[in-house]
Design a protein around this motif. Structure first.
Motif, mmCIF file in Angstrom:
data_model
loop_
_atom_site.group_PDB
_atom_site.id
_atom_site.type_symbol
_atom_site.label_atom_id
_atom_site.label_comp_id
_atom_site.label_asym_id
_atom_site.label_seq_id
_atom_site.Cartn_x
_atom_site.Cartn_y
_atom_site.Cartn_z
ATOM 1 N N LYS A 1 46.396 50.033 43.944
ATOM 2 C CA LYS A 1 46.814 49.538 45.264
ATOM 3 C C LYS A 1 48.315 49.722 45.471
ATOM 4 N N ALA A 2 49.101 49.480 44.417
ATOM 5 C CA ALA A 2 50.552 49.656 44.515
ATOM 6 C C ALA A 2 50.914 51.124 44.763
ATOM 7 N N ASP B 1 43.396 47.983 39.015
ATOM 8 C CA ASP B 1 43.152 47.971 40.452
ATOM 9 C C ASP B 1 44.441 47.664 41.208
ATOM 10 N N GLN B 2 45.234 46.735 40.687
ATOM 11 C CA GLN B 2 46.512 46.407 41.320
ATOM 12 C C GLN B 2 47.473 47.594 41.278
ATOM 13 N N THR C 1 39.599 41.814 41.218
ATOM 14 C CA THR C 1 40.587 42.854 40.965
ATOM 15 C C THR C 1 40.916 42.880 39.471
ATOM 16 N N SER C 2 41.806 43.777 39.094
ATOM 17 C CA SER C 2 42.268 43.879 37.704
ATOM 18 C C SER C 2 43.676 44.459 37.716
ATOM 19 N N CYS C 3 44.283 44.549 36.541
ATOM 20 C CA CYS C 3 45.619 45.152 36.454
ATOM 21 C C CYS C 3 45.585 46.602 36.953
ATOM 22 N N CYS D 1 37.151 45.562 38.209
ATOM 23 C CA CYS D 1 37.234 44.100 38.249
ATOM 24 C C CYS D 1 37.405 43.560 36.838
ATOM 25 N N LYS E 1 37.031 38.017 38.588
ATOM 26 C CA LYS E 1 38.063 38.287 39.591
ATOM 27 C C LYS E 1 37.654 39.506 40.415
#
Length: 92
Positions: A82-83, A78-79, A74-76, A68, A72
């Motif tokens: 997920k991607a 974390d994104q 999420t974070s860069c 995190c 937020k």
């Protein structure tokens, strides 16, 4: 990943066709053995690549997933995790 799966499917089709040609005596046994070995080696390399990609994806998810940024959720990183997860599921 999609390219690896396509290559694997192609190798499987080639092996099936080679076997059919051998059964129907279209090719010599020596030619069959040579082509079978080469195609099988290609298939092994493709499977190895798929496994390497899977390990890399898992490592990204383990190291970056769930981080995190401030308040937020999420974070860069974390994104990115997920991607990777989404890209792999779409490739399957």
């Amino acid at each position: 990943m999609s390219n690896c799966k396509q290559k694997l499917n192609l190798s499987n089709r080639i092996l099936e066709e080679l076997y059919e040609d051998k059964v129907n005596q279209v090719i010599k046994i020596e030619d069959f053995e040579r082509m079978y070995r080469q195609t099988n080696e290609d298939k092994k390399e493709t499977i190895k690549k798929i496994k390497e990609i899977e390990v890399e994806r898992k490592q990204i998810e383990e190291k970056l997933g769930g981080i995190c940024c401030g308040r937020k959720g999420t974070s860069c990183g974390d994104q990115l995790a997920k991607a990777c997860r989404k890209a792999l599921s779409e490739a399957m």
